[in-house]
Design an enzyme around this catalytic site. Sequence first.
Site, PDB file in Angstrom:
ATOM      1  CB  CYS A   1      31.289  -1.333  28.718  1.00 18.18           C
ATOM      2  SG  CYS A   1      31.802  -1.498  26.981  1.00 18.18           S
TER       3      CYS A   1
ATOM      4  CD  GLU B   1      34.055   2.283  33.809  1.00 14.86           C
ATOM      5  OE1 GLU B   1      34.408   1.376  33.043  1.00 14.86           O
ATOM      6  OE2 GLU B   1      32.871   2.703  33.873  1.00 14.86           O
TER       7      GLU B   1
ATOM      8  CB  ILE C   1      35.612   2.088  24.713  1.00 15.31           C
ATOM      9  CG1 ILE C   1      35.975   3.511  25.153  1.00 15.31           C
ATOM     10  CG2 ILE C   1      36.826   1.389  24.108  1.00 15.31           C
ATOM     11  CD1 ILE C   1      36.997   3.557  26.278  1.00 15.31           C
ATOM     12  NE  ARG C   2      36.406  -4.177  20.949  1.00  7.80           N
ATOM     13  CZ  ARG C   2      36.885  -5.296  21.484  1.00  7.80           C
ATOM     14  NH1 ARG C   2      37.845  -5.251  22.378  1.00  7.80           N
ATOM     15  NH2 ARG C   2      36.386  -6.459  21.138  1.00  7.80           N
TER      16      ARG C   2
ATOM     17  N   GLY D   1      35.585  -3.661  30.180  1.00 11.65           N
ATOM     18  CA  GLY D   1      36.789  -4.419  29.856  1.00 11.65           C
ATOM     19  C   GLY D   1      36.501  -5.305  28.664  1.00 11.65           C
ATOM     20  CD  GLU D   2      36.921  -9.470  25.298  1.00  9.05           C
ATOM     21  OE1 GLU D   2      36.930 -10.516  25.985  1.00  9.05           O
ATOM     22  OE2 GLU D   2      36.129  -9.273  24.352  1.00  9.05           O
ATOM     23  CB  SER D   3      32.113  -9.387  27.974  1.00 10.98           C
ATOM     24  OG  SER D   3      32.052  -9.658  26.585  1.00 10.98           O
TER      25      SER D   3
ATOM     26  NE  ARG E   1      30.365 -10.517  21.862  1.00 14.67           N
ATOM     27  CZ  ARG E   1      31.422 -10.731  22.668  1.00 14.67           C
ATOM     28  NH1 ARG E   1      31.244 -10.873  23.963  1.00 14.67           N
ATOM     29  NH2 ARG E   1      32.631 -10.817  22.168  1.00 14.67           N
TER      30      ARG E   1
ATOM     31  CG  HIS F   1      33.651   2.490  29.638  1.00 13.00           C
ATOM     32  ND1 HIS F   1      34.256   1.412  30.249  1.00 13.00           N
ATOM     33  CD2 HIS F   1      33.452   2.132  28.347  1.00 13.00           C
ATOM     34  CE1 HIS F   1      34.415   0.441  29.372  1.00 13.00           C
ATOM     35  NE2 HIS F   1      33.929   0.848  28.206  1.00 13.00           N
TER      36      HIS F   1
END
Length: 280
Positions: free
Chosen positions: A93, A252, A162-163, A60-62, A123, A250
């Site tokens: 991630c 998942e 992803i990023r 997600g977004e840490s 990051r 990821h």
Amino acid sequence: MTQNITVGVLALQGAFQEHLQLLRQAAAVIGPDNDSTWDFIEVRTAAELSRCDALIIPGGESTTMSLVAARSNLLEPLRDFVKIQRKPTWGTCAGLILLAESANRTKKGGQDLIGGLDIRVNRNHFGRQVESFEANLDLPFLAAANNGRLGMDNAPFKAIFIRAPVVEKILPTMMGEQTEEAADETVIAPSRAPVDGTAKGTIGQDVEIMAALPGRSAAFANKVASSHTEEEVGDIIAVRQANCFGTSFHPELTGDARIHVWWLAQVRQAIDGRTGADTA
């Protein structure tokens, strides 16, 4: 006596539903066990976290996750879970970033870390979202865990980036804060000491490299990246240290439950070890 094992997925933001789906799939692969049953729950509060024997921190977004955790009074319970109780925890991630003891390319005050893995992460190492990619990974540790049950033990694992962060450095194994890492745009996790004997037994275990990419160009098409040792390091994308496991990618989002099957086996092993120590 049947033991119930509860695995939580942090559900503050990110791909928590996808993890829950693959956990249920993995439990079905493992099959019925006379000694244990599995429960999988979403975790948003300290009370829900206290029910868990193991935890996944999803992609997600840490920064968002850490801010929401802090505002929900969940950040310290998470540190307690990972670093004091030393319960099995897997971060994917963004979750890998949160489990790192050091993270760079981060403004001070903008990112709190949980810690647990003696690593420094970079990051967004692989670029922006438009630069996302897939890579085929050769992960030999999956074969023994799945033991033919998925019929694809030796097939490459298609990883989605992803990023994604990368493990930039394996840090010295130590109890306290990684103070030498403190610098501009680098944050470090606070120190937390385990209290019981079983948790203390995990101290001193080194970081193990579980997978790395030799370079982005080698990961495309039919080329396969592999697990390898520190002497052969490329871009480190999966690590384990005692009961902490982290992946840059990821799993998942793939529909492939093999890593989840392997990780549940690690969870069961850790719980059996704790139970044995408590009854000794």
